[in-house]
Design a protein around this motif. Sequence first.
Motif, PDB file in Angstrom:
ATOM      1  N   CYS A  79       0.896  -1.190  -0.038  1.00 10.73           N
ATOM      2  CA  CYS A  79      -0.025   0.008   0.149  1.00 10.73           C
ATOM      3  C   CYS A  79       0.637   1.395  -0.033  1.00 10.73           C
ATOM      4  O   CYS A  79       2.254   0.984   0.108  1.00 10.73           O
ATOM      5  CB  CYS A  79      -0.881  -0.243   1.130  1.00 10.73           C
ATOM      6  SG  CYS A  79      -0.009   0.035   2.839  1.00 10.73           S
TER       7      CYS A  79
ATOM      8  N   HIS B   1      -3.871   4.249  -1.260  1.00 11.89           N
ATOM      9  CA  HIS B   1      -3.864   3.232  -2.262  1.00 11.89           C
ATOM     10  C   HIS B   1      -3.568   1.905  -1.842  1.00 11.89           C
ATOM     11  O   HIS B   1      -2.493   1.626  -1.330  1.00 11.89           O
ATOM     12  CB  HIS B   1      -3.231   3.719  -3.512  1.00 11.89           C
ATOM     13  CG  HIS B   1      -3.633   4.951  -4.013  1.00 11.89           C
ATOM     14  ND1 HIS B   1      -4.741   5.240  -5.009  1.00 11.89           N
ATOM     15  CD2 HIS B   1      -3.348   6.231  -3.922  1.00 11.89           C
ATOM     16  CE1 HIS B   1      -4.815   6.406  -5.194  1.00 11.89           C
ATOM     17  NE2 HIS B   1      -3.881   7.234  -4.462  1.00 11.89           N
TER      18      HIS B   1
ATOM     19  N   ILE C  94      -1.434  -2.239  -4.375  1.00 13.50           N
ATOM     20  CA  ILE C  94      -0.931  -1.796  -5.514  1.00 13.50           C
ATOM     21  C   ILE C  94       0.129  -2.530  -6.336  1.00 13.50           C
ATOM     22  O   ILE C  94       0.844  -3.399  -5.798  1.00 13.50           O
ATOM     23  CB  ILE C  94      -0.370  -0.194  -5.296  1.00 13.50           C
ATOM     24  CG1 ILE C  94       0.694  -0.501  -4.035  1.00 13.50           C
ATOM     25  CG2 ILE C  94      -1.406   0.779  -5.036  1.00 13.50           C
ATOM     26  CD1 ILE C  94       1.550   0.715  -3.875  1.00 13.50           C
ATOM     27  N   THR C  95       0.212  -2.179  -7.426  1.00  8.93           N
ATOM     28  CA  THR C  95       1.158  -3.092  -8.408  1.00  8.93           C
ATOM     29  C   THR C  95       1.711  -1.748  -9.187  1.00  8.93           C
ATOM     30  O   THR C  95       1.250  -0.686  -9.306  1.00  8.93           O
ATOM     31  CB  THR C  95       0.473  -3.821  -9.468  1.00  8.93           C
ATOM     32  OG1 THR C  95      -0.461  -3.238 -10.188  1.00  8.93           O
ATOM     33  CG2 THR C  95      -0.511  -4.662  -8.858  1.00  8.93           C
TER      34      THR C  95
ATOM     35  N   ASN D  92      -0.807  -0.428 -11.892  1.00  2.31           N
ATOM     36  CA  ASN D  92      -2.072   0.238 -11.349  1.00  2.31           C
ATOM     37  C   ASN D  92      -1.467   1.565 -10.641  1.00  2.31           C
ATOM     38  O   ASN D  92      -2.247   2.738 -10.743  1.00  2.31           O
ATOM     39  CB  ASN D  92      -3.010  -0.684 -10.461  1.00  2.31           C
ATOM     40  CG  ASN D  92      -2.724  -0.910  -9.457  1.00  2.31           C
ATOM     41  OD1 ASN D  92      -1.553  -0.510  -8.664  1.00  2.31           O
ATOM     42  ND2 ASN D  92      -3.283  -1.828  -8.815  1.00  2.31           N
ATOM     43  N   PHE D  93      -0.415   1.664 -10.087  1.00  2.00           N
ATOM     44  CA  PHE D  93       0.038   2.729  -9.246  1.00  2.00           C
ATOM     45  C   PHE D  93       0.433   3.921 -10.394  1.00  2.00           C
ATOM     46  O   PHE D  93       0.365   4.976 -10.027  1.00  2.00           O
ATOM     47  CB  PHE D  93       0.900   2.497  -8.315  1.00  2.00           C
ATOM     48  CG  PHE D  93       0.993   3.345  -7.369  1.00  2.00           C
ATOM     49  CD1 PHE D  93       0.223   3.696  -6.467  1.00  2.00           C
ATOM     50  CD2 PHE D  93       2.353   4.045  -7.094  1.00  2.00           C
ATOM     51  CE1 PHE D  93       0.369   4.656  -5.555  1.00  2.00           C
ATOM     52  CE2 PHE D  93       2.383   5.083  -6.110  1.00  2.00           C
ATOM     53  CZ  PHE D  93       1.503   5.448  -5.370  1.00  2.00           C
TER      54      PHE D  93
ATOM     55  N   VAL E 288      -2.159   5.699 -11.586  1.00  2.00           N
ATOM     56  CA  VAL E 288      -2.842   6.671 -10.244  1.00  2.00           C
ATOM     57  C   VAL E 288      -1.938   7.871 -10.424  1.00  2.00           C
ATOM     58  O   VAL E 288      -2.564   9.033 -10.713  1.00  2.00           O
ATOM     59  CB  VAL E 288      -2.503   5.936  -9.095  1.00  2.00           C
ATOM     60  CG1 VAL E 288      -2.863   7.073  -8.017  1.00  2.00           C
ATOM     61  CG2 VAL E 288      -3.801   4.966  -8.759  1.00  2.00           C
TER      62      VAL E 288
END
Lengths: 174, 468
Positions: free
Chosen positions: A150, A158, A161-162, A165-166, A169
């Motif tokens: 996180c 968030h 997270i990977t 995907n981060f 963001v």
Amino acid sequence: MAWITKNSGTMQIDRRDEPYLTDEIKQKLEDEVVPRYDTRMAVTMPALHLVQDTHGWLPQQAIEEIAEFLGLTASQVLDTATFYEEYWLKPHGKYVIWVCQSLSCELLGQQGLTQQIGEHLGIGPGETTEDGKFTLMSVECLGSCGTAPCALVNHKLHENITADNFQKVLDALE
Amino acid sequence: MTGRTHENDPMTILKEPVLTKRIPTHPFGDPADRKVVSYKQYVKTDGYKGLGNALAMDPKDVVDLVKAAEVRGRGGAGFPAGMKWSFLPPEDGGRRYLAINSDESEPGTFKDRLLIDFDPHIIIEGIAICMHACRLDTAYFYIRGEYHHQREVFEAAIKEAYDNKVLGKDSRLGKINDRWPDLFLHRGAGAYVCGEETALLESIEGKRGWPRIKPPFPAVAGAFGRPTIINNVETLAVCAPILERGEDGPTWFQSMGTQRPEGAPPHVPASFGPKLYGVSGHVNRPGVYEEELGITLKDLIEGLCQGMRGGKKFKTAIPGGISTGVLSTEDYDVKLDFDITKYDTLGLGTAGVIVMDEDTCMVGVARNIARFFGHESCGQCTPCREGTNWMAKMLARIEAGDGTTRDLDLLLEIAGSMGALPSGRGATICGLADGANWAIRTIVNKFWSEFEAKVSKQRYVSLSVVGG
């Protein structure tokens, strides 16, 4: 580390005419926060939070103003401000990314993740991008172990997270 | 969400959700249905009934009831809450404080967050019960700085409680010590040590979070030098359902959990009641689950958490936050209650279980933990300030392959020479170093061969010889 403080005896303090602890903040503190505690010293943390939330960080002048407002010495307020990790005594990027590096997050791949985020932004932990947009921080437990790894981006958490995907963001941030 | 939805799940013991009654959680409900429970919804589902019962009782009887239930603190140490409440001196008309410890910062711990996120009123009800029972007029909810969303949720809940006269002017509690009872949120700013009760008080007073020397204990001289009770969020929350059942509360509470260990003297408390377990790490479905104290680690992992991730084998687990140390691989079916100390761990801690699979490198785990304690040491006591960082440096070196067998002995010697407990030679003021001590010692001892394989051989020279 919370207990390391810098010698401030010979430090030059940048000053501006306009106070950081504005009359409006003072009034808010006096009305809402001071009555909550038995001493004015106890208002130190709420005052530091309020100034930081307004200005982004805590310049030395603000520390002095808070001290004067609470009837303390500047060193007393600085003592408290340097102890806690969340208080910024120097400016930071518009978005601060706090990546959790504690055990549950590390077990689920935080190390590679921090590296990838760092490479994406071109900075390492503790650094700010040249355009002043991002500051990357490696921090200890954010209390979200069940959804590790996180990270906090400013005040928003968030989870799970990977790197992919981060990055989305971060790219979506203005 | 009503009744059991898990008849086919033989691994759960808890018959009905207690703390998670209004928070859908497996196996009773689906976490996807969670939303914040408002004051109105809380009252509709028997909320604030416990407070009503408490207010109809003499304050002393409320303390006795909680004592009779044998509620042990859910924040780490497992100290009986009723007993803590009875340590307060008689009222003298001056202020008396309640500090609620929500500085949930220990890696692996995220259980209180669930209550704050979705059912803040069960906490506020517990707070109000405690304020009535112990005659406390002002409460501070100390929430860690990183809980931004939780802070907003709880502020809103406090406002609802004031609007509905749970607290504040014209509160249903009446005047306590000639003051209307107040509950304020105090925001921390990122310091693990502030979860230590006296450091938390220092932080409320606006100072750096340096733990105080005890005695005087906070019950006698706490916040602002006045009598103060400090309780964990979950401890207070669990008092609400007990009081809700009135005189039957203690019996109901003790129908869950495990009895005191066989042959233990009567002053050793049992492990009664429901408990929130926060499970993280290498499991398929991590999260916060409510179970009876004494569920086995195996059942928790294979039942509620749906087994190990990727079908891997279990290697070890930390029972309750990293300070409690690790279990050995053979202790897979250990009961998770306060009696877990007999498995060579520091205790149940916060019941924040971190599960690790067969591929986990224990040297890396030790390095991560030592770095955490080195980073979070407040710097007041030398053995902790120097020792934790020394261990962190050594472990980083060992992990990089530059360690020697001497380092391992030295590591155990440093770890064993810090802490407030006898196992740490009473060398520090607070328990932070005990956590580092137990975590590192148990990892190195229980997984010695892994460490040995990482280092080259060198004869051990005792610290006293090096120092001389």
